[in-house]
Design an enzyme around this catalytic site. Structure first.
Site, PDB file in Angstrom:
ATOM      1  N   CYS A 176      55.176  53.610  68.197  1.00  0.00           N
ATOM      2  CA  CYS A 176      55.338  52.489  69.130  1.00  0.00           C
ATOM      3  C   CYS A 176      55.593  52.977  70.544  1.00  0.00           C
ATOM      4  O   CYS A 176      55.163  52.354  71.510  1.00  0.00           O
ATOM      5  CB  CYS A 176      56.464  51.572  68.652  1.00  0.00           C
ATOM      6  SG  CYS A 176      57.997  52.437  68.291  1.00  0.00           S
TER       7      CYS A 176
ATOM      8  N   GLU B  63      62.679  46.020  66.949  1.00  0.00           N
ATOM      9  CA  GLU B  63      62.044  47.130  67.676  1.00  0.00           C
ATOM     10  C   GLU B  63      60.567  47.005  67.388  1.00  0.00           C
ATOM     11  O   GLU B  63      60.110  47.311  66.286  1.00  0.00           O
ATOM     12  CB  GLU B  63      62.619  48.473  67.209  1.00  0.00           C
ATOM     13  CG  GLU B  63      62.351  49.607  68.174  1.00  0.00           C
ATOM     14  CD  GLU B  63      61.012  50.288  67.939  1.00  0.00           C
ATOM     15  OE1 GLU B  63      60.028  49.880  68.610  1.00  0.00           O
ATOM     16  OE2 GLU B  63      60.939  51.177  67.102  1.00  0.00           O
TER      17      GLU B  63
END
Length: 428
Positions: free
Chosen positions: A239, A205
């Site tokens: 993110c 990720e």
């Protein structure tokens, strides 16, 4: 205890843990959720001390961890053997946990990122060893104690206080069978390379530069408030934060002043005060990097809407800049309180701008028109498309990215199958 001994402990624990019934594991998860609730204030204070997150956001992070844990504690057992109709007497799929899984986790959500990975991996029957970010070793210790306090066997979850250079040693150890990493594109590439050479599964990720698209039929006031939160929550250090605000040209003059007004409500303040919405960045070197990206953007033609003003080693008054296609900053991730505004003539150009980056984590689209929504749903290159809301993760829904934002799925029932082997049982 030496690193090798810890890994051996994890392996021994796994061999017992994998045989524990799914429902029994879930009972322990319920205890873990209760422990999170009971200690959320002390956990939150530790998070804020480590990486300066506003205390209200740290508390919300721990509460979200408890919510996610309860989701899995009550989840359907999708790992139960599946019978498949064939001509054979026995034809089934069994799901076997892979073993000891290494988690390499970042500092920006010290509890959430770890538990988001660890809870479904452990419920699936694996053991977990954690390499946390160096500024979050305190959180790592607390999470290990959390599992023990909830009644999990020793070794099912262990915190390894190791440096970046030791990740290779751990991942190459035959005891470790897989790795999950949340972090930068560079770190992901390095870890995936090591895993690949050793024929071990990796889940990544990675970064994002999410588009926040405002079309001319959007609720502009609601969109502006959401946009400011999307960019500046956690000091912009997420993110899946909204980073590029793509605004349709014919509503730019109306939307931008509302957006600026909402944006300027975020002023750096004491992180321990409950009303604080914005604090400094986690480390001075991260602030240095953001400042360099800002200056480089301006040299390449970006125009200042709100200046990024540094007021201490790690604090900024948040910045906004108008950027045109071709600026090199669009190929990078801005990790901090700095946003990009872009202008699109129509839906097609908005889509082109949104997709014209290496990343593909999550995008947000603001339009009331279902046909326009469908156009973006079908054509945005990202793991998530949010409609008339900022991008955020939900325990019930899969979370992951496309392109350079990584691969693999966290959250939802799908995550339970990330670190298992589908074993075919067939015969007469």
């Amino acid at each position: 205890m030496t690193l090798q001994k810890k890994l051996e402990t994890a392996d021994k624990s796994f061999r017992n843990w994998r045989a524990v019934p799914f429902a029994q594991k879930q009972k322990l998860l319920l205890k873990l959720a209760k422990t999170l609730d009971k200690n959320k204030k002390s956990y939150a204070e530790n998070i804020t001390k480590e990486m300066k997150k506003p205390i209200s956001q740290s508390i919300a992070e721990v509460e979200k961890c408890a919510l996610m844990t309860r989701y899995y504690a009550n989840a359907k057992n999708v790992l139960a053997p599946e019978k498949i109709e064939t001509e054979f007497r026995v034809s089934e799929i069994h799901y076997a946990p892979v073993g000891v899984v290494l988690g390499v986790m970042p500092w920006n959500f010290p509890f959430w990122q770890v538990l988001r990975f660890a809870v479904p991996a452990i419920l699936a029957g694996n053991a977990v060893v954690l390499k946390h970010a160096s500024i979050c070793f305190g959180s790592g210790k607390l999470i290990e104690k959390l599992f023990l306090d909830a009644g999990f066997p020793k070794g099912v979850f262990q915190n390894l206080e190791i440096g970046h250079s030791e990740v290779k040693t751990v991942l190459e150890n035959p005891i470790v069978r897989a790795v999950s990493l949340t972090g930068s594109e560079k770190a992901g590439a390095e870890v995936a390379s090591i895993a690949g050479k050793n024929i071990k599964k990796s889940l990544l990720e990675l970064g994002g530069s999410d588009a926040f698209i405002i079309l001319d039929d959007a609720d502009l006031k609601k969109a502006a408030k959401s946009a400011a939160k999307a960019r500046l929550q956690n000091c912009g250090q997420a993110c899946n934060a909204g980073k590029r605000f793509i605004i349709q040209k014919n509503v730019l003059k109306e939307f931008l002043p509302i957006f600026i007004k909402e944006y300027q409500k975020y002023v750096p303040a004491d992180p321990m005060e409950k009303d604080t919405k914005l604090t400094g960045m986690a480390r001075p070197d991260l602030a240095d990097e953001l400042e360099k990206q800002y200056k480089k953007s301006l040299k390449n033609g970006a125009e200042v809407i709100l200046p990024l003003e540094r007021i201490s080693d790690y604090e900024f008054n948040p910045g906004l800049m108008m950027v045109k296609k071709g600026n090199p900053v669009l190929q990078e991730e801005l990790f901090g309180p700095l946003g990009i505004v872009m202008v699109a003539k129509n839906d097609v150009e908005a889509l082109e701008l949104a997709n014209d980056i290496p990343f593909g984590l999550g995008n947000s689209v603001w339009t009331k028109d279902k046909k326009r929504q469908r156009f973006f749903i079908e054509n945005l290159e990202s793991g998530t498309v949010s409609l008339n809301k900022e991008t955020s993760s939900d325990p019930r829904l899969p979370f992951g990215g496309a392109k350079s934002s990584g691969y693999g799925t966290e959250l939802s029932l799908i995550a339970l199958k990330e670190f298992v082997t589908a074993k075919t049982i067939v015969g007469h």
